[in-house]
Enzyme design. Structure first.
Site, short mmCIF file in Angstrom:
data_model
loop_
_atom_site.label_atom_id
_atom_site.label_comp_id
_atom_site.label_asym_id
_atom_site.label_seq_id
_atom_site.Cartn_x
_atom_site.Cartn_y
_atom_site.Cartn_z
N GLY A 229 2.28 -5.38 12.47
CA GLY A 229 2.74 -6.13 13.76
C GLY A 229 3.92 -4.93 14.71
N GLY A 273 -1.07 -2.16 10.63
CA GLY A 273 -2.75 -1.86 10.77
C GLY A 273 -3.00 -1.46 12.02
NE ARG A 274 -1.87 -4.72 17.05
CZ ARG A 274 -2.98 -5.29 17.02
NH1 ARG A 274 -3.40 -5.26 17.82
NH2 ARG A 274 -2.34 -6.95 16.52
CE1 TYR A 313 -6.23 -12.68 19.28
CE2 TYR A 313 -6.31 -10.74 20.64
CZ TYR A 313 -6.23 -11.16 19.43
OH TYR A 313 -6.23 -10.41 18.30
CB CYS A 340 -25.12 -17.37 26.45
SG CYS A 340 -27.20 -15.64 26.67
C1 PLP Z 1 -2.81 -8.95 10.25
C2 PLP Z 1 -2.32 -8.36 9.20
C3 PLP Z 1 -1.29 -7.31 9.30
C4 PLP Z 1 -1.00 -5.97 10.07
O1 PLP Z 1 -1.30 -6.75 11.39
P1 PLP Z 1 -1.43 -5.73 12.65
O2 PLP Z 1 -0.75 -5.96 14.03
O3 PLP Z 1 -1.41 -4.97 12.39
O4 PLP Z 1 0.13 -4.32 12.05
C5 PLP Z 1 0.26 -7.49 8.44
N1 PLP Z 1 0.20 -8.36 7.32
C6 PLP Z 1 -0.36 -9.55 7.51
C7 PLP Z 1 0.00 -10.78 6.45
C8 PLP Z 1 -1.47 -9.85 8.43
O5 PLP Z 1 -2.13 -11.34 8.78
#
Ligand code: PLP
Length: 415
Positions: A229, A273-274, A313, A340
């Site tokens: 996150g 991730g992000r 979103y 479409c």
């Molecule tokens: C999607 C997700 C992440 C990664 O989220 P980011 O916003 O990309 O950091 C980490 N843990 C869980 C459980 C997720 O579902």
């Protein structure tokens, strides 16, 4: 974003001469340096580990880069576990955080020796029945009203994820009675959050909970996973997260709450991730049509199949037009795909320089949750993925989909 990394306009203009658009392009060196910074920032914590959220960019070449830097895999499905397995990842290099989990998924996670992070108290017996209990078990905490939500992930009470605090304490007790020896704690309550206080608040909640688990159940947690996150600056005026500052504020809480109370050896995990790949990717597209009705529409050769975040979103992705980076911004456009569906737009009412058919339009910060979210509605095919490697060479790390791929599950016999 541009210029901070290696995906310069000059580089992209040489690549579009060799590879047809659209494609996602990733910057290996940018990812590598970013990971080095993250690991350095948290090096004060013995056993710190980042588990890359595979769903962000599920490509083995990206995962291999990260693996080479000691990053683990945060998986949540059979496909993601399979990717980790193909890279010979196993054991505690994999964290399995799933929800509404199938038997097959638990069995595979158990077979790989992954750290299993349960989403519900009822999953203890489900896991026991289908795969047997591991020696180490973790639970996902949902703090409910103790924590305000954020835009992408919503309010914790509304979220389907995790256990309440009461359930969590029961779950540890039950797991201990069943012979589990090692324990972890996890939460994930934010997405794309740039406010440092938010993470400090989450850490406080988890550290206090760890103390409660110790006091009430005599269980010393082995790790605390603060989730992912971590946000990235999608908008030009967003301020990037200062990872050193984030780490310092968590360290302070770690020392006053955990270390001072005999829990100084707890390992901290992140599963971003992000933050890891997001800024180090872009979607390179070409303008196919320009249409003028009640608004001005720029029709690109990419669609929501390649990047869903804006349509899904209303997410902002910064846009530049190759070779026109410093042109005066005089026009207002909607940038669209060819689906479409009227939400198949990459930007709405965006101020840009004058665009012509054939221009190359670059959508920034698509390195995470970009390609991977794509879908095939309308029979739209997903793009290729390219990697700009540290030696400046380009590698095709996923070819574009073909109609044959799309039709492969159909049976045209007997029609
Ligand atoms: C999607 C997700 C992440 C990664 O989220 P980011 O916003 O990309 O950091 C980490 N843990 C869980 C459980 C997720 O579902």
């Amino acid at each position: 974003m541009f210029n901070a990394h290696h995906l310069t306009p000059e580089k992209i203009s040489t690549i579009v001469k060799q590879y047809p658009t659209p494609f996602h392009l990733y910057d290996a060196e940018g990812i590598k340096q970013n990971v080095e910074q993250l690991l350095k920032a948290f090096s004060w914590n013995q056993g710190f580990k980042e588990y890359f959220a595979v769903k962000a960019t599920p490509n083995p070449h990206i995962m291999r880069l990260l693996q080479n830097q000691g990053i683990g895999a945060d998986c949540s499905s059979l496909a993601e576990l399979s990717l980790a397995e193909k890279l010979n990842m196993q054991g505690e290099d994999i964290m399995f955080t799933s929800n509404n989990t199938s038997k097959e998924e638990f069995q595979m996670a158990k077979r790989l020796g992954a750290i299993i992070n349960l989403d519900d108290i009822s999953h203890i017996s489900y896991l026991e029945d289908c795969a047997g209990l591991p020696e180490l078990l973790s639970f996902r905490y949902n703090p409910g009203s103790e924590k305000a939500g954020n835009v992408i992930i919503g309010k914790p009470e509304e979220a389907k994820f995790g256990l309440t605090k009461v359930q969590l304490l029961q779950a540890y007790k039950l797991a201990k009675e069943k012979g589990i020896k090692r324990f972890g704690l996890h939460t994930m309550v934010a997405s794309n959050e740039l406010n440092l206080d938010y993470f400090a608040e989450t850490a406080t909640l988890l550290f206090e909970l760890a103390l409660q688990v110790k006091a009430e159940l005599d269980i010393e947690l082995e790790f605390i996973n603060l989730g992912g996150g971590l946000g990235i600056p999608y908008k030009p005026d967003d301020k990037a997260l200062d990872i050193e500052e984030l780490s310092t504020s968590i360290k302070r809480l770690f020392e006053t709450l955990l270390k001072a109370n005999g829990l100084g050896s707890v390992k901290l995990f992140l599963e971003s991730g992000r933050y890891i790949t997001g800024p180090y990717g872009c979607l390179v597209t070409q303008v196919r049509h320009i249409k003028q009705t009640y608004k001005s529409f720029v029709g690109l050769d990419a669609t929501m199949a390649d990047l869903m975040r804006p349509g899904m979103y209303g997410a902002y992705h910064h846009v530049t037009v190759l070779g026109k980076e410093s042109d005066e911004v005089t026009e207002i456009y909607d940038l669209t795909g060819s689906l479409c569906e009227n939400n198949d737009k990459f930007a709405i009412d965006r101020m840009l320089p004058k665009i012509d058919v054939g221009d190359i339009v670059v959508l920034h910060d698509t390195g995470a949750h970009g390609y991977s979210m794509g879908f095939n509605y309308n029979g739209k095919l997903r793009s290729a993925e390219l990697l700009l490697r540290s030696d400046d060479s380009i590698q095709l790390i996923r070819r574009a989909e073909t109609l044959e791929d799309y039709f492969t599950t159909l049976d045209f016999g007997g029609i």
